[in-house]
Design an enzyme around this catalytic site. Structure first.
Site, PDB file in Angstrom:
ATOM      1  N   ARG A   1       2.202  -1.379  24.502  1.00  0.00           N
ATOM      2  CA  ARG A   1       3.143  -0.260  24.341  1.00  0.00           C
ATOM      3  C   ARG A   1       4.524  -0.811  24.017  1.00  0.00           C
ATOM      4  O   ARG A   1       4.862  -1.923  24.379  1.00  0.00           O
ATOM      5  CB  ARG A   1       3.186   0.566  25.627  1.00  0.00           C
ATOM      6  CG  ARG A   1       1.849   1.230  25.940  1.00  0.00           C
ATOM      7  CD  ARG A   1       1.967   2.075  27.165  1.00  0.00           C
ATOM      8  NE  ARG A   1       3.019   3.054  26.924  1.00  0.00           N
ATOM      9  CZ  ARG A   1       2.870   4.351  27.009  1.00  0.00           C
ATOM     10  NH1 ARG A   1       1.711   4.841  27.342  1.00  0.00           N
ATOM     11  NH2 ARG A   1       3.862   5.167  26.781  1.00  0.00           N
ATOM     12  N   CYS A   2       5.318   0.010  23.384  1.00  0.00           N
ATOM     13  CA  CYS A   2       6.682  -0.319  23.006  1.00  0.00           C
ATOM     14  C   CYS A   2       7.460  -0.780  24.244  1.00  0.00           C
ATOM     15  O   CYS A   2       7.319  -0.147  25.289  1.00  0.00           O
ATOM     16  CB  CYS A   2       7.329   0.923  22.395  1.00  0.00           C
ATOM     17  SG  CYS A   2       8.796   0.603  21.452  1.00  0.00           S
ATOM     18  N   PRO A   3       8.213  -1.834  24.170  1.00  0.00           N
ATOM     19  CA  PRO A   3       8.675  -2.620  23.018  1.00  0.00           C
ATOM     20  C   PRO A   3       7.881  -3.902  22.763  1.00  0.00           C
ATOM     21  O   PRO A   3       8.267  -4.690  21.914  1.00  0.00           O
ATOM     22  CB  PRO A   3      10.104  -2.964  23.401  1.00  0.00           C
ATOM     23  CG  PRO A   3      10.028  -3.211  24.871  1.00  0.00           C
ATOM     24  CD  PRO A   3       9.007  -2.178  25.373  1.00  0.00           C
ATOM     25  N   ILE A   4       6.804  -4.145  23.501  1.00  0.00           N
ATOM     26  CA  ILE A   4       6.055  -5.404  23.369  1.00  0.00           C
ATOM     27  C   ILE A   4       5.583  -5.672  21.938  1.00  0.00           C
ATOM     28  O   ILE A   4       5.741  -6.798  21.443  1.00  0.00           O
ATOM     29  CB  ILE A   4       4.871  -5.445  24.364  1.00  0.00           C
ATOM     30  CG1 ILE A   4       5.364  -5.309  25.800  1.00  0.00           C
ATOM     31  CG2 ILE A   4       4.044  -6.714  24.175  1.00  0.00           C
ATOM     32  CD1 ILE A   4       6.313  -6.385  26.263  1.00  0.00           C
TER      33      ILE A   4
ATOM     34  N   ASP B   1       0.576   2.483  19.518  1.00  0.00           N
ATOM     35  CA  ASP B   1       1.588   3.173  20.314  1.00  0.00           C
ATOM     36  C   ASP B   1       2.540   3.946  19.401  1.00  0.00           C
ATOM     37  O   ASP B   1       3.049   3.394  18.424  1.00  0.00           O
ATOM     38  CB  ASP B   1       2.370   2.129  21.129  1.00  0.00           C
ATOM     39  CG  ASP B   1       3.512   2.737  21.902  1.00  0.00           C
ATOM     40  OD1 ASP B   1       3.251   3.553  22.792  1.00  0.00           O
ATOM     41  OD2 ASP B   1       4.677   2.395  21.589  1.00  0.00           O
TER      42      ASP B   1
END
Length: 77
Positions: free
Chosen positions: A10-13, A37
């Site tokens: 999921r954001c920001p990964i 995502d």
């Protein structure tokens, strides 16, 4: 070309992992990434386009976004 499946993140990964991967390749080489995502589907292509890299969507459907990002020599801009 490097392929990275980021659909489990999921954001920001995904953005962080994509930035690190792009650093590891040479100018003219490409990154093929998969995203699922919603935030990443919006933010990742926008970031690389704003940086000046070439971004092409290979697939964009309800399940995932497949991007091909080609690294550009930003010092020549």
């Amino acid at each position: 070309m490097i392929f990275i499946d980021l659909t489990s993140f999921r954001c920001p990964i995904p953005l962080v992992k994509a930035k690190l991967a792009l650093k590891s390749i040479s100018v003219g080489d490409s990154l093929h990434i998969l995203l699922s995502d919603p935030g990443s589907r919006r933010d990742v292509p926008a970031f690389f386009k704003n940086q000046g890299h070439q971004v092409m969507a290979l697939q964009d459907d309800a399940r995932q976004l497949s991007l091909l990002i080609t690294k550009v020599d930003l010092s020549q801009r």
